[in-house]
Design a protein around this motif. Structure first.
Motif, PDB file in Angstrom:
ATOM      1  N   PRO A   1      45.468  33.405  35.922  1.00  0.00           N
ATOM      2  CA  PRO A   1      44.034  33.321  35.609  1.00  0.00           C
ATOM      3  C   PRO A   1      43.516  34.637  35.029  1.00  0.00           C
ATOM      4  N   LEU A   2      42.613  34.516  34.060  1.00  0.00           N
ATOM      5  CA  LEU A   2      41.932  35.682  33.498  1.00  0.00           C
ATOM      6  C   LEU A   2      40.844  36.080  34.467  1.00  0.00           C
ATOM      7  N   SER A   3      40.749  37.362  34.755  1.00  0.00           N
ATOM      8  CA  SER A   3      39.749  37.789  35.732  1.00  0.00           C
ATOM      9  C   SER A   3      38.799  38.781  35.077  1.00  0.00           C
ATOM     10  N   LEU A   4      37.559  38.335  34.862  1.00  0.00           N
ATOM     11  CA  LEU A   4      36.594  39.148  34.128  1.00  0.00           C
ATOM     12  C   LEU A   4      35.777  40.067  35.032  1.00  0.00           C
ATOM     13  N   LEU A   5      35.888  39.849  36.346  1.00  0.00           N
ATOM     14  CA  LEU A   5      35.143  40.698  37.268  1.00  0.00           C
ATOM     15  C   LEU A   5      36.103  41.693  37.902  1.00  0.00           C
ATOM     16  N   PRO A   6      35.587  42.831  38.345  1.00  0.00           N
ATOM     17  CA  PRO A   6      36.475  43.795  39.004  1.00  0.00           C
ATOM     18  C   PRO A   6      37.219  43.123  40.164  1.00  0.00           C
ATOM     19  N   THR A   7      38.487  43.486  40.337  1.00  0.00           N
ATOM     20  CA  THR A   7      39.285  42.910  41.409  1.00  0.00           C
ATOM     21  C   THR A   7      38.623  43.188  42.757  1.00  0.00           C
TER      22      THR A   7
ATOM     23  N   ARG B   1      38.984  43.511  46.618  1.00  0.00           N
ATOM     24  CA  ARG B   1      39.967  43.688  47.686  1.00  0.00           C
ATOM     25  C   ARG B   1      39.246  44.195  48.918  1.00  0.00           C
TER      26      ARG B   1
ATOM     27  N   LYS C   1      48.619  48.792  44.594  1.00  0.00           N
ATOM     28  CA  LYS C   1      48.099  47.488  44.164  1.00  0.00           C
ATOM     29  C   LYS C   1      48.957  46.320  44.653  1.00  0.00           C
ATOM     30  N   GLU C   2      48.305  45.186  44.832  1.00  0.00           N
ATOM     31  CA  GLU C   2      49.006  43.944  45.155  1.00  0.00           C
ATOM     32  C   GLU C   2      49.686  43.512  43.863  1.00  0.00           C
TER      33      GLU C   2
ATOM     34  N   VAL D   1      37.308  52.723  41.767  1.00  0.00           N
ATOM     35  CA  VAL D   1      36.996  53.651  40.672  1.00  0.00           C
ATOM     36  C   VAL D   1      37.748  53.221  39.416  1.00  0.00           C
ATOM     37  N   SER D   2      39.031  52.927  39.571  1.00  0.00           N
ATOM     38  CA  SER D   2      39.842  52.550  38.420  1.00  0.00           C
ATOM     39  C   SER D   2      41.041  51.733  38.877  1.00  0.00           C
ATOM     40  N   GLU D   3      41.420  50.742  38.060  1.00  0.00           N
ATOM     41  CA  GLU D   3      42.581  49.912  38.391  1.00  0.00           C
ATOM     42  C   GLU D   3      43.894  50.686  38.229  1.00  0.00           C
ATOM     43  N   TYR D   4      43.815  51.852  37.611  1.00  0.00           N
ATOM     44  CA  TYR D   4      45.021  52.668  37.448  1.00  0.00           C
ATOM     45  C   TYR D   4      44.762  54.033  38.062  1.00  0.00           C
TER      46      TYR D   4
ATOM     47  N   GLN E   1      42.620  53.456  41.958  1.00  0.00           N
ATOM     48  CA  GLN E   1      41.902  54.542  42.596  1.00  0.00           C
ATOM     49  C   GLN E   1      40.592  54.039  43.220  1.00  0.00           C
TER      50      GLN E   1
END
Lengths: 164, 314
Positions: free
Chosen positions: A114-120, A122, A162-163, A137-140, A148
């Motif tokens: 699935p495409l996820s347009l909102l911040p993950t 968790r 990350k999962e 803060v950031s997915e990387y 982060q």
């Protein structure tokens, strides 16, 4: 005194980028086969571009050779692909003790991604103060396998594995 | 103190690594003292009925898309608007470089004939020979990935299109009869999922940001669009590998990619660009080794050091 097995030795080698984790705790060490003084080890990369693979191999070869294994081969296992679910309970505790948040369950993958347009979203707990008030803060982060976060209670930034 | 002693005081801080105690201890070297085969121990036997030449050519296509796209993204390192996105773009580039390495190694294992000849005694492994010693006409990437970055909005627009497309290809490729390609794809799916989400979220942020950010995004999509059609143009190689169930016909993902891009654009309140397709040059596109003028300078920079030292050990 009993001689430690190749598996026991290989299991003690730590990850070059997260040295609080052994390769076994990280789930990167897949298989150790021992026959006489020959050992064959299989490891799997966390991400395709993981730059630590050569270091992991060299560390494994070095430790096993020092333990008297003359012929050490380290091979790559690509399938099944590494999952953060393979990080052991001990590994998860070690991460948190060192200020890194451990991953939740990896997403189930059936059917199209699935495409996820909102911040993950968790449920991430601050590994320093234990607060659940945290913000992405950031997915990387310092490595591709981490995101982060910052804690809005104690204000400290921290990495989250990350999962995957 | 003699000059000699002074020199001694200023020895390299790395000298300790060369102590006799550590002689032959490879673990002292951050990147090892030699190359490892990224497919060491992986069974690279061809599946029944698969054509070695077509499989290798197909791996070069997907590998070159990743390699050249990675090189472009890596040019953002230290140039992005904030540290987080600098790191994000570099990590996306790293993921793609990892995929490129595996795919080029798979190409070389399937058909060693694709690897350029190097001087005798050169320690360059096959995947590096393919990356650094092929000329422009030998690269099989789509032309879209070789385009200059432009501003951040243009990079985001390009990354949206390329990552939606690549993820659709890899999801299908995970079912390849070639177990090596299937494994590379299975791993790649997890990575490109992040790339696609990253690009799509930035499209929304820029579209709903300021007038300036929206205008730049619209301009970026306009620049990207003429090379979009090429992504779904099936070459003979792709037709062959699809028939042999080792590869994916890119035309088969066109609908899905279109729906996903339209979805992102509609949430962003944008229309699909209307600019005409760039079309083939002399009957060929990137997949045939026909590239745009951006490709030459890119390769010159990417390859110059390796070519200056073909027997060098890194």
């Amino acid at each position: 005194m009993t001689v430690p097995s190749a598996l026991a030795i290989a299991s003690e080698v730590t990850d070059p980028e997260m040295p609080m984790l052994t390769l076994a705790d990280l789930g990167v060490l897949r298989e150790v086969e021992e026959e006489g003084r020959c050992v064959r080890v299989r490891i799997t990369p966390t991400y395709s571009g993981c730059p630590a693979m050569a270091t992991m191999r060299d560390d494994l070869v070095s430790r096993l050779r020092s333990a008297g294994y003359a012929d050490v081969r380290v091979e790559v296992s690509l399938s099944p692909a590494w999952s953060s679910d393979w990080i052991s309970e001990r590994g998860r505790r070690a991460l948190v003790e060192h200020g890194v948040s451990a991953p939740g369950p990896a997403p189930e993958r059936t059917g199209p991604v699935p495409l996820s347009l909102l911040p993950t979203r968790r449920e991430v707990t601050c590994p320093r103060c234990g607060s659940g008030e945290t913000a992405l803060v950031s997915e990387y982060a310092s490595t591709a396998c981490k995101a982060q976060y910052r804690c809005t209670a104690c204000l400290e930034p921290f990495d989250h594995v990350k999962e995957h | 103190m003699s000059t000699e002693d002074l020199d001694k005081d200023h020895d390299s801080v790395y000298d300790g690594l060369l102590d006799a105690d550590h002689a032959g201890d490879d673990s002292q070297w951050a990147f090892g003292t030699d190359f490892e085969d990224p497919l060491a121990g992986v069974d690279t036997t061809l599946p029944d009925g698969a054509d070695a030449g077509a499989l290798a050519a197909y791996c070069l296509m997907l590998g070159d898309d990743a390699l050249i796209g990675s090189h472009r993204l890596s040019q953002w390192s230290s140039r992005a608007h904030d540290l987080e996105d600098d790191i994000a773009l570099s990590n996306i580039a790293l993921d793609l470089l990892g995929q490129a390495r595996l795919l080029l190694a798979r190409a070389a294992a399937a058909d060693p004939g694709v690897v350029p000849e190097l001087p005798e005694g050169s320690p360059v492994p096959p995947e590096d020979a393919l990356a650094f010693f092929r000329d422009e006409g030998g690269f099989r990437n789509v032309r879209l990935v070789e385009q200059p970055n432009g501003d951040f909005a243009e990079t985001v627009a390009r990354l949206l299109v390329t990552s939606v497309w690549r993820l659709a290809l890899l999801e299908r490729l995970a079912g390849s009869r070639d177990t090596v390609l299937a494994a590379i794809a299975e791993k790649g799916v997890k990575e490109v999922t992040y790339h696609r989400d990253y690009a799509a979220r930035w499209v929304l942020t820029l579209a709903h940001g300021t007038e300036e950010s929206r205008a730049r995004l619209v301009a970026g999509l306009d620049v990207v669009w003429p090379l979009h059609d090429e992504l779904f143009r099936t070459t003979d190689v792709e037709r062959t590998v699809a028939e042999q169930q080792v590869g994916v016909d890119p035309a088969s993902v066109a609908d899905e990619v279109g729906v996903l891009i339209d979805h992102v654009l509609s949430v962003a309140g944008l229309e699909r660009p209307t600019r005409a397709a760039a079309g083939p040059v002399a009957g060929g596109t990137g997949r045939d080794g026909r590239h745009t003028e951006a490709m030459g300078p890119l390769l010159a920079k990417m390859q110059v050091v390796a070519r200056a030292h073909p027997t060098g050990l890194w």
